[in-house]
Design an enzyme around this catalytic site. Structure first.
Site, PDB file in Angstrom:
ATOM      1  N   ASP A  46       0.811  -1.219   0.000  1.00 19.79           N
ATOM      2  CA  ASP A  46       0.000   0.000   0.000  1.00 19.79           C
ATOM      3  C   ASP A  46       0.845   1.271   0.000  1.00 19.79           C
ATOM      4  O   ASP A  46       2.005   1.268   0.429  1.00 19.79           O
ATOM      5  CB  ASP A  46      -0.889   0.037   1.251  1.00 19.79           C
ATOM      6  CG  ASP A  46      -2.049  -0.921   1.168  1.00 19.79           C
ATOM      7  OD1 ASP A  46      -2.038  -1.799   0.287  1.00 19.79           O
ATOM      8  OD2 ASP A  46      -2.970  -0.805   2.000  1.00 19.79           O
ATOM      9  N   ASP A  47       0.194   2.346  -0.468  1.00 14.12           N
ATOM     10  CA  ASP A  47       0.622   3.738  -0.267  1.00 14.12           C
ATOM     11  C   ASP A  47       1.654   4.255  -1.259  1.00 14.12           C
ATOM     12  O   ASP A  47       1.970   5.438  -1.246  1.00 14.12           O
ATOM     13  CB  ASP A  47       1.148   3.983   1.157  1.00 14.12           C
ATOM     14  CG  ASP A  47       0.101   3.751   2.220  1.00 14.12           C
ATOM     15  OD1 ASP A  47      -1.065   3.484   1.856  1.00 14.12           O
ATOM     16  OD2 ASP A  47       0.432   3.825   3.411  1.00 14.12           O
ATOM     17  N   HIS A  96      -6.002   3.115  -4.318  1.00 15.80           N
ATOM     18  CA  HIS A  96      -5.919   3.350  -2.861  1.00 15.80           C
ATOM     19  C   HIS A  96      -6.236   4.813  -2.542  1.00 15.80           C
ATOM     20  O   HIS A  96      -5.711   5.366  -1.574  1.00 15.80           O
ATOM     21  CB  HIS A  96      -4.528   2.968  -2.364  1.00 15.80           C
ATOM     22  CG  HIS A  96      -4.423   2.743  -0.876  1.00 15.80           C
ATOM     23  ND1 HIS A  96      -5.370   2.047  -0.155  1.00 15.80           N
ATOM     24  CD2 HIS A  96      -3.466   3.119   0.023  1.00 15.80           C
ATOM     25  CE1 HIS A  96      -4.996   2.003   1.111  1.00 15.80           C
ATOM     26  NE2 HIS A  96      -3.866   2.655   1.257  1.00 15.80           N
ATOM     27  N   HIS A 100      -4.911   9.297   0.147  1.00 13.14           N
ATOM     28  CA  HIS A 100      -5.009   8.500   1.368  1.00 13.14           C
ATOM     29  C   HIS A 100      -5.948   9.133   2.398  1.00 13.14           C
ATOM     30  O   HIS A 100      -5.678   9.138   3.603  1.00 13.14           O
ATOM     31  CB  HIS A 100      -3.627   8.265   1.982  1.00 13.14           C
ATOM     32  CG  HIS A 100      -3.537   6.988   2.768  1.00 13.14           C
ATOM     33  ND1 HIS A 100      -3.875   6.910   4.098  1.00 13.14           N
ATOM     34  CD2 HIS A 100      -3.164   5.745   2.420  1.00 13.14           C
ATOM     35  CE1 HIS A 100      -3.700   5.673   4.525  1.00 13.14           C
ATOM     36  NE2 HIS A 100      -3.275   4.933   3.522  1.00 13.14           N
ATOM     37  N   TYR A 137      -6.795   2.979   5.466  1.00  9.38           N
ATOM     38  CA  TYR A 137      -7.043   2.597   6.866  1.00  9.38           C
ATOM     39  C   TYR A 137      -8.035   1.437   6.985  1.00  9.38           C
ATOM     40  O   TYR A 137      -8.423   1.058   8.087  1.00  9.38           O
ATOM     41  CB  TYR A 137      -7.575   3.790   7.682  1.00  9.38           C
ATOM     42  CG  TYR A 137      -6.808   5.058   7.474  1.00  9.38           C
ATOM     43  CD1 TYR A 137      -5.525   5.228   7.999  1.00  9.38           C
ATOM     44  CD2 TYR A 137      -7.352   6.103   6.725  1.00  9.38           C
ATOM     45  CE1 TYR A 137      -4.804   6.395   7.797  1.00  9.38           C
ATOM     46  CE2 TYR A 137      -6.637   7.280   6.520  1.00  9.38           C
ATOM     47  CZ  TYR A 137      -5.371   7.421   7.056  1.00  9.38           C
ATOM     48  OH  TYR A 137      -4.669   8.581   6.842  1.00  9.38           O
ATOM     49  N   HIS A 187       3.552  -2.247   3.415  1.00  7.94           N
ATOM     50  CA  HIS A 187       3.655  -0.868   2.924  1.00  7.94           C
ATOM     51  C   HIS A 187       5.069  -0.622   2.406  1.00  7.94           C
ATOM     52  O   HIS A 187       6.018  -0.589   3.193  1.00  7.94           O
ATOM     53  CB  HIS A 187       3.342   0.133   4.050  1.00  7.94           C
ATOM     54  CG  HIS A 187       1.959   0.011   4.613  1.00  7.94           C
ATOM     55  ND1 HIS A 187       1.629  -0.950   5.545  1.00  7.94           N
ATOM     56  CD2 HIS A 187       0.827   0.731   4.363  1.00  7.94           C
ATOM     57  CE1 HIS A 187       0.342  -0.819   5.853  1.00  7.94           C
ATOM     58  NE2 HIS A 187      -0.168   0.185   5.159  1.00  7.94           N
TER      59      HIS A 187
END
Length: 238
Positions: A46-47, A96, A100, A137, A187
């Protein structure tokens, strides 16, 4: 004529093309793995993308591992080449959000904007629109699910790598907790996570796991829109 056909077939197989002479497209799915028959796991990151994502791509390529990347649109805009190369390497790309945001705090119109802006950035970089969403989240509600208009894919193994910047701990968590059909949350924005990936791969391969993308994990089933999915442990039937 028969000899010519045999030679053509051999050349095709060696070059990874098709008998008709058509090249395999960039970003084509890796060889099929039936996760109903073998132990599968989906590593998800992620991210990103961030600068260190390129090192991660090198690690995955060296070990012939496919993964799924849930990309933040704003970061894709900054590192479009990394997003493109991830897709071309056969990794799955997911949405995603744009920056965020906690989507549950937004209106339906704002959620749609978050997702459409990320879709646009990802498609401009990779040529494809993400077919799945991971809510930042893991926060979702009816508004988010409806606005997403696609499956939400979350996780069943949480490494807590964002809290514990400890590569050995990350490897230990994945090694001890992963079961067939699991989706592992990682991540690549954290260097300690990228450092842990070789150990994760080694540990899970020793347990007989095959590394697949999220779509492969559920194949031949297609995930329904607006549903939140955490794993596919039901698929494996040894």
């Amino acid at each position: 004529m028969r000899r010519r056909l045999v030679i053509s077939t051999l050349v095709t197989a060696l070059c990874g093309g098709t008998l008709a002479g058509t090249a395999v497209p960039a970003g084509a799915a890796p060889a099929a793995v039936d996760c109903r028959r073998v132990k599968c796991v989906a590593l998800t990151f992620d991210d990103g993308p961030v600068a260190d994502s390129r090192r991660l791509l090198g690690i995955l390529k060296e070990r012939n591992v496919k993964a799924t990347f849930y990309l933040v649109g704003k970061n894709v805009q900054r590192y479009p080449t990394t997003a493109r190369d991830a897709h071309r390497a056969g990794h799955q790309i997911g949405n995603h959000s744009w920056d965020h945001a906690d989507l549950t705090r937004l209106t339906s119109a704002q959620v749609r904007s978050q997702l459409s802006r990320a879709d646009t950035a990802i498609k401009q970089a990779t040529g494809v629109k993400p077919s799945t969403l991971r809510a930042p989240y893991g926060a979702h509600n009816a508004t988010v699910r409806q606005a997403a208009d696609r499956p939400l894919v979350h996780w069943s193994v949480d490494t807590l790598d964002w809290r514990y910047r400890d590569s050995a701990r990350i490897v230990k968590t994945v090694k001890e907790q992963t079961k067939p059909g699991d989706i592992v949350l990682l991540h690549d924005i954290h260097r300690t996570t990228v450092n842990a990936v070789p150990g994760i791969i080694t540990a899970l391969k020793a347990r007989g796991f095959h590394f697949v993308t999220v779509d492969q994990l559920f194949a031949p089933t297609r995930l329904p829109a607006e549903k939140v999915t955490y794993h596919n442990r039901a698929a494996y039937r040894p």
